[in-house]
Design a protein around this motif. Structure first.
Motif, PDB file in Angstrom:
ATOM      1  N   ASN A  76       0.838  -1.202   0.000  1.00 26.70           N
ATOM      2  CA  ASN A  76       0.000   0.000   0.000  1.00 26.70           C
ATOM      3  C   ASN A  76       0.874   1.253   0.000  1.00 26.70           C
ATOM      4  OD1 ASN A  76       0.793   0.575   2.702  1.00 26.70           O
ATOM      5  ND2 ASN A  76      -0.840  -0.738   3.479  1.00 26.70           N
ATOM      6  N   GLN A  77       0.234   2.398  -0.066  1.00 32.11           N
ATOM      7  CA  GLN A  77       0.954   3.665  -0.174  1.00 32.11           C
ATOM      8  C   GLN A  77       1.804   3.937   1.073  1.00 32.11           C
ATOM      9  OE1 GLN A  77      -1.616   6.801  -1.398  1.00 32.11           O
ATOM     10  NE2 GLN A  77       0.053   8.063  -2.143  1.00 32.11           N
ATOM     11  N   GLN A  78       1.325   3.564   2.228  1.00 27.92           N
ATOM     12  CA  GLN A  78       2.075   3.778   3.463  1.00 27.92           C
ATOM     13  C   GLN A  78       3.354   2.932   3.480  1.00 27.92           C
ATOM     14  OE1 GLN A  78      -0.238   3.074   6.974  1.00 27.92           O
ATOM     15  NE2 GLN A  78       1.343   3.836   8.348  1.00 27.92           N
ATOM     16  N   GLN A  79       3.264   1.705   3.008  1.00 25.17           N
ATOM     17  CA  GLN A  79       4.446   0.840   2.957  1.00 25.17           C
ATOM     18  C   GLN A  79       5.481   1.390   1.972  1.00 25.17           C
ATOM     19  OE1 GLN A  79       2.073  -2.647   2.029  1.00 25.17           O
ATOM     20  NE2 GLN A  79       2.806  -3.662   3.902  1.00 25.17           N
ATOM     21  N   VAL A  80       4.992   1.890   0.852  1.00 25.84           N
ATOM     22  CA  VAL A  80       5.904   2.469  -0.143  1.00 25.84           C
ATOM     23  C   VAL A  80       6.574   3.716   0.438  1.00 25.84           C
ATOM     24  CG1 VAL A  80       6.030   3.604  -2.396  1.00 25.84           C
ATOM     25  CG2 VAL A  80       4.710   1.501  -2.135  1.00 25.84           C
ATOM     26  N   ARG A  81       5.811   4.563   1.105  1.00 27.24           N
ATOM     27  CA  ARG A  81       6.365   5.775   1.721  1.00 27.24           C
ATOM     28  C   ARG A  81       7.429   5.399   2.757  1.00 27.24           C
ATOM     29  NH1 ARG A  81       1.941   8.060   3.798  1.00 27.24           N
ATOM     30  NH2 ARG A  81       1.436   9.070   1.839  1.00 27.24           N
ATOM     31  N   ALA A  82       7.158   4.388   3.558  1.00 23.37           N
ATOM     32  CA  ALA A  82       8.126   3.934   4.566  1.00 23.37           C
ATOM     33  C   ALA A  82       9.398   3.413   3.896  1.00 23.37           C
ATOM     34  CB  ALA A  82       7.505   2.854   5.443  1.00 23.37           C
ATOM     35  N   VAL A 129      13.340   9.655  -5.650  1.00 19.71           N
ATOM     36  CA  VAL A 129      12.433  10.619  -5.027  1.00 19.71           C
ATOM     37  C   VAL A 129      11.486  11.221  -6.071  1.00 19.71           C
ATOM     38  CG1 VAL A 129      12.315  12.864  -3.843  1.00 19.71           C
ATOM     39  CG2 VAL A 129      13.948  11.125  -3.090  1.00 19.71           C
ATOM     40  N   ASP A 130      12.025  11.592  -7.236  1.00 14.67           N
ATOM     41  CA  ASP A 130      11.169  12.148  -8.304  1.00 14.67           C
ATOM     42  C   ASP A 130      10.096  11.147  -8.723  1.00 14.67           C
ATOM     43  OD1 ASP A 130      12.572  14.509  -8.278  1.00 14.67           O
ATOM     44  OD2 ASP A 130      13.816  14.009 -10.031  1.00 14.67           O
ATOM     45  N   ASN A 131      10.491   9.904  -8.893  1.00 10.51           N
ATOM     46  CA  ASN A 131       9.521   8.885  -9.301  1.00 10.51           C
ATOM     47  C   ASN A 131       8.517   8.581  -8.194  1.00 10.51           C
ATOM     48  OD1 ASN A 131      10.261   8.357 -12.030  1.00 10.51           O
ATOM     49  ND2 ASN A 131      12.100   7.353 -11.258  1.00 10.51           N
ATOM     50  N   PHE A 132       8.963   8.671  -6.949  1.00 11.30           N
ATOM     51  CA  PHE A 132       8.038   8.460  -5.839  1.00 11.30           C
ATOM     52  C   PHE A 132       6.981   9.568  -5.804  1.00 11.30           C
ATOM     53  CE2 PHE A 132       6.871   9.388  -1.385  1.00 11.30           C
ATOM     54  CZ  PHE A 132       6.102   8.259  -1.162  1.00 11.30           C
ATOM     55  N   LYS A 133       7.393  10.799  -6.102  1.00 11.56           N
ATOM     56  CA  LYS A 133       6.431  11.903  -6.132  1.00 11.56           C
ATOM     57  C   LYS A 133       5.346  11.633  -7.167  1.00 11.56           C
ATOM     58  CE  LYS A 133       9.552  15.494  -4.484  1.00 11.56           C
ATOM     59  NZ  LYS A 133      10.368  16.653  -4.869  1.00 11.56           N
ATOM     60  N   LEU A 135       4.458   8.690  -8.222  1.00 10.06           N
ATOM     61  CA  LEU A 135       3.696   7.547  -7.718  1.00 10.06           C
ATOM     62  C   LEU A 135       2.705   7.995  -6.642  1.00 10.06           C
ATOM     63  CD1 LEU A 135       3.283   4.459  -7.714  1.00 10.06           C
ATOM     64  CD2 LEU A 135       5.053   4.323  -5.967  1.00 10.06           C
ATOM     65  N   LYS A 136       3.128   8.941  -5.819  1.00 10.30           N
ATOM     66  CA  LYS A 136       2.264   9.444  -4.753  1.00 10.30           C
ATOM     67  C   LYS A 136       1.004  10.093  -5.335  1.00 10.30           C
ATOM     68  CE  LYS A 136       3.547  12.961  -2.259  1.00 10.30           C
ATOM     69  NZ  LYS A 136       4.280  13.860  -1.374  1.00 10.30           N
ATOM     70  N   ASP A 137       1.157  10.776  -6.482  1.00 10.07           N
ATOM     71  CA  ASP A 137       0.013  11.434  -7.127  1.00 10.07           C
ATOM     72  C   ASP A 137      -0.954  10.428  -7.742  1.00 10.07           C
ATOM     73  OD1 ASP A 137       1.051  13.876  -6.381  1.00 10.07           O
ATOM     74  OD2 ASP A 137       2.048  14.220  -8.314  1.00 10.07           O
ATOM     75  N   SER A 141      -1.105   3.612 -10.598  1.00  9.68           N
ATOM     76  CA  SER A 141      -0.596   3.567 -11.962  1.00  9.68           C
ATOM     77  C   SER A 141       0.551   2.559 -12.040  1.00  9.68           C
ATOM     78  CB  SER A 141      -0.098   4.952 -12.380  1.00  9.68           C
ATOM     79  OG  SER A 141       0.712   4.858 -13.527  1.00  9.68           O
ATOM     80  N   GLU A 142       0.366   1.558 -12.864  1.00 13.01           N
ATOM     81  CA  GLU A 142       1.406   0.531 -13.037  1.00 13.01           C
ATOM     82  C   GLU A 142       2.670   1.151 -13.636  1.00 13.01           C
ATOM     83  OE1 GLU A 142       3.282  -2.927 -12.485  1.00 13.01           O
ATOM     84  OE2 GLU A 142       1.295  -2.453 -11.748  1.00 13.01           O
ATOM     85  N   ASP A 143       2.482   2.127 -14.523  1.00 14.55           N
ATOM     86  CA  ASP A 143       3.616   2.809 -15.155  1.00 14.55           C
ATOM     87  C   ASP A 143       4.469   3.515 -14.095  1.00 14.55           C
ATOM     88  OD1 ASP A 143       5.154   3.726 -17.409  1.00 14.55           O
ATOM     89  OD2 ASP A 143       4.228   5.708 -17.081  1.00 14.55           O
ATOM     90  N   ASN A 144       3.810   4.214 -13.157  1.00 18.65           N
ATOM     91  CA  ASN A 144       4.552   4.910 -12.087  1.00 18.65           C
ATOM     92  C   ASN A 144       5.278   3.921 -11.177  1.00 18.65           C
ATOM     93  OD1 ASN A 144       3.832   7.417 -12.988  1.00 18.65           O
ATOM     94  ND2 ASN A 144       2.153   7.684 -11.531  1.00 18.65           N
ATOM     95  N   ARG A 145       4.638   2.805 -10.875  1.00 11.46           N
ATOM     96  CA  ARG A 145       5.297   1.781 -10.045  1.00 11.46           C
ATOM     97  C   ARG A 145       6.536   1.228 -10.752  1.00 11.46           C
ATOM     98  NH1 ARG A 145       3.489  -1.255  -5.755  1.00 11.46           N
ATOM     99  NH2 ARG A 145       1.626  -0.465  -4.789  1.00 11.46           N
TER     100      ARG A 145
END
Length: 184
Positions: A76-82, A129-133, A135-137, A141-145
């Motif tokens: 999930n998004q929280q796990q990715v952020r961590a 970091v740029d790609n995570f930003k 992904l956060k938006d 999106s599979e492309d962002n992942r």
């Protein structure tokens, strides 16, 4: 207690003194054995490594875990952020270690290699970091992942190069070894 028992049984304070004396003698014996051991020509002094191998291993594992996290569709998004936070913390320490090693050595090739490695790792962290930003938006999106996974993989490869280079014997420490021939 009879008079005979009182005369043959030492007081508690005497037993405590004997116990402390025994402890002191044991410690002195251990120190003597250590001194004899380190004075032996076959003993080896420790040498600290230029790079903290444990620190490198922690950074390597954190980045590896983040890469796996980006590839796993169930995170999930929280796990990715961590995971990204972990990567940032460990790569900051890792980059500092690279710069520290470059300042400790007098070999210009080694200096240049570690400085370039630090820059390479830092640039790859910026891409993560740029790609995570992005992904956060749009988290789903599979492309962002995939972009996050690709940038993390490049970061992982940059760190892997440093790990390989830093694992050479000239950068790792040597533990002290005392001879075991002499005992107390």
């Amino acid at each position: 207690m009879s008079d005979l028992e009182a005369m043959t049984t030492p007081p508690a304070s005497t037993l405590q003194q004997v116990g402390r004396l025994n402890d002191v003698m044991n410690e002195e014996c251990q120190q003597s054995a250590y001194l004899v051991g380190i004075s032996d020509p076959s003993s080896v002094t420790c040498r600290l490594g230029l790079l903290d191998q444990c620190q490198v291993a922690r950074a390597y594992e954190a980045i590896r875990a983040a890469y796996d996290c980006f590839l796993n569709p169930t995170t999930n998004q929280q796990q990715v952020r961590a995971a990204v936070t972990d990567v940032l913390q460990h790569t900051l320490v890792f980059c500092s270690a690279c710069l520290q090693v470059s300042s400790k050595t007098s070999d210009p090739v080694v200096q240049k290699t570690f400085v370039q490695s630090e820059k390479n790792v830092a640039n790859n962290v910026a891409n993560v970091v740029d790609n995570f930003k992005a992904l956060k938006d749009d988290f789903y999106s599979e492309d962002n992942r995939q972009k996050c996974a690709a940038s993390t993989k490049r970061l992982f490869e940059a760190v892997d190069e440093v790990v390989t280079f830093a694992s050479s014997p000239e950068f790792t420490g040597i533990p002290a070894e005392t001879t075991s021939q002499h005992t107390c």
